[in-house]
Design an enzyme around this catalytic site. Structure first.
Site, PDB file in Angstrom:
ATOM      1  N   SER A 167       0.664  -1.359   0.093  1.00 27.32           N
ATOM      2  CA  SER A 167      -0.087   0.406   0.104  1.00 27.32           C
ATOM      3  C   SER A 167       0.666   0.925  -0.059  1.00 27.32           C
ATOM      4  CB  SER A 167      -1.080   0.272   0.347  1.00 27.32           C
ATOM      5  OG  SER A 167      -2.241   0.906   1.384  1.00 27.32           O
ATOM      6  N   HIS A 194      -2.750  -1.205  -3.127  1.00 26.02           N
ATOM      7  CA  HIS A 194      -3.433  -0.609  -3.219  1.00 26.02           C
ATOM      8  C   HIS A 194      -3.838   1.273  -4.146  1.00 26.02           C
ATOM      9  CE1 HIS A 194      -3.763  -1.840   1.351  1.00 26.02           C
ATOM     10  NE2 HIS A 194      -4.973  -2.777  -0.178  1.00 26.02           N
ATOM     11  N   ASP A 291      -4.130  -4.964   5.573  1.00 28.20           N
ATOM     12  CA  ASP A 291      -4.840  -5.860   4.852  1.00 28.20           C
ATOM     13  C   ASP A 291      -3.854  -6.686   4.349  1.00 28.20           C
ATOM     14  OD1 ASP A 291      -6.428  -6.930   2.876  1.00 28.20           O
ATOM     15  OD2 ASP A 291      -5.589  -4.781   1.079  1.00 28.20           O
TER      16      ASP A 291
END
EC number: 3.1.1.61
Length: 358
Positions: A167, A194, A291
């Site tokens: 991310s 992401h 995540d």
């Protein structure tokens, strides 16, 4: 917290400042262009800065480059959702910006309120981030032009696969790892970064230009080829499946059960179902949140291989830390060392990912 807002539009400076006023203890100043920003950075020494890209006198990228040399600080880029905006924003991330917010409606101030909570969240988080400037390594045009073309993995009965979850701070980290992998790296690699949709397309195109490996965005169902890098499509989730007995990946609508998209958790869970834990090589990189931590821990506990970026080398260490809390024994390293570990694991295992104990 001292925040510097940099934008050539007086209305945009006011709108962004009003949004950031809701941050507790925020002290805000503004700058009208890159030259004004550098002057205020040196004199006022802000904790964090928001930066527009297109400005007169000195544009955002030039300003960013100079600040990273003279007085590095966390910078959040505000950019458009256009393809051109995505390309420029990616360049800013490589130059040292820690994060970005895509402005809906481009220069329309009224629509900026749609992402006001996101702007506040990212600016607050950025103030705590580590600033890292990624070294630009050159690859000759000839090397890029003659990419290593691997055949479709037709006899890969175990359906072996590498997955990177990443991310905030990811683009430069991912490119560093991929640059250090050999051209004959024998697994397909899925990069779950992401990002909004237009940004993942630009990211895949940039990687494809700069790396020896072929790079594709997963914008439709694709059969996975050995030695090819795949970038999950932004604003979608991605799953691993089989098509006519061959390993494949495809985008799917966002699953509201997951907080981040593309979802690392959903991707790894689908890979576990399709490939089995012991045929997966997973790498958790810099980023906010957790995540994919639970699913990668399951891979590690199921005799697959899992590595994590050393948290002290991350722009944001939350994702690796979340994984290490679940499986503290997994190896960690810098991006360069992770590439070495991935290479050694695949070479030692020859054709199968049966690694035994870590």
């Amino acid at each position: 917290m001292k925040i510097l807002v940099v934008d050539d539009s007086a209305l945009m400076r006011t709108t962004i400042s009003d949004i950031l006023q809701n941050i507790p203890n925020a002290e805000i100043k503004t700058a009208r262009d890159g030259m004004d920003a550098i002057d205020k950075v040196m004199k006022w020494q802000p904790d964090v800065m928001t930066l527009d890209i297109n400005m007169p006198n000195m544009d955002g990228l030039t300003c960013l480059t100079q600040i990273m040399v003279e007085r590095p600080l966390p910078i959040v880029m505000l950019s458009s959702l256009t393809h051109e905006g995505a390309i420029t924003t990616l360049e800013a991330l490589y130059l040292g910006a820690v994060d970005f917010v895509a402005k809906p409606g481009g220069t329309i101030c009224g629509r900026l309120q749609e992402v006001a909570p996101l702007i506040r969240e990212k600016v607050r988080a950025a103030a705590k981030m580590r600033v890292k400037v990624h070294t630009q390594l050159s690859v000759s045009p000839a090397e890029v032009e003659h990419k290593h073309k691997s055949p479709v993995v037709e006899n890969n009965e175990d359906h072996q696969l590498a997955i990177m979850g990443v991310s905030t701070g990811g683009p430069g980290t991912v490119e560093t790892i991929l640059r250090h992998l050999p051209a004959d790296f024998s697994l397909p690699i899925i990069v779950n970064q992401h990002m909004p949709e237009s940004f993942t397309a630009a990211f895949a195109q940039r990687l494809n230009r700069h790396l020896q490996q072929p790079v594709k965005e997963i914008n439709r169902a694709l059969v996975l080829e050995a030695g090819t890098v795949y970038v999950c499509k932004g604003d979608r989730d991605c799953i691993v499946t089989l098509r006519d007995g061959k390993l494949a990946a495809m985008p799917t609508p966002n699953d509201s059960h997951f907080s981040w998209h593309p979802s690392v958790s959903k991707l790894v869970a689908s890979a576990i179902r399709t490939c089995g834990e012991d045929n997966l090589l997973c790498v958790m990189l810099t980023g906010m949140g957790d995540d994919g931590a639970t699913e990668m821990a399951q891979v590690a506990q199921g005799n697959g291989i899992v590595f994590a970026q050393e948290p002290t080398t991350c722009v944001v260490p939350s994702m690796p830390e979340a994984l290490l809390k679940r499986v503290p024994h997994i190896p960690t390293g810098t991006p360069e060392h992770l590439a070495y570990l991935m290479t050694e694991v695949v070479r030692q295992s020859s054709r199968e990912l049966h690694y035994g104990n870590h």
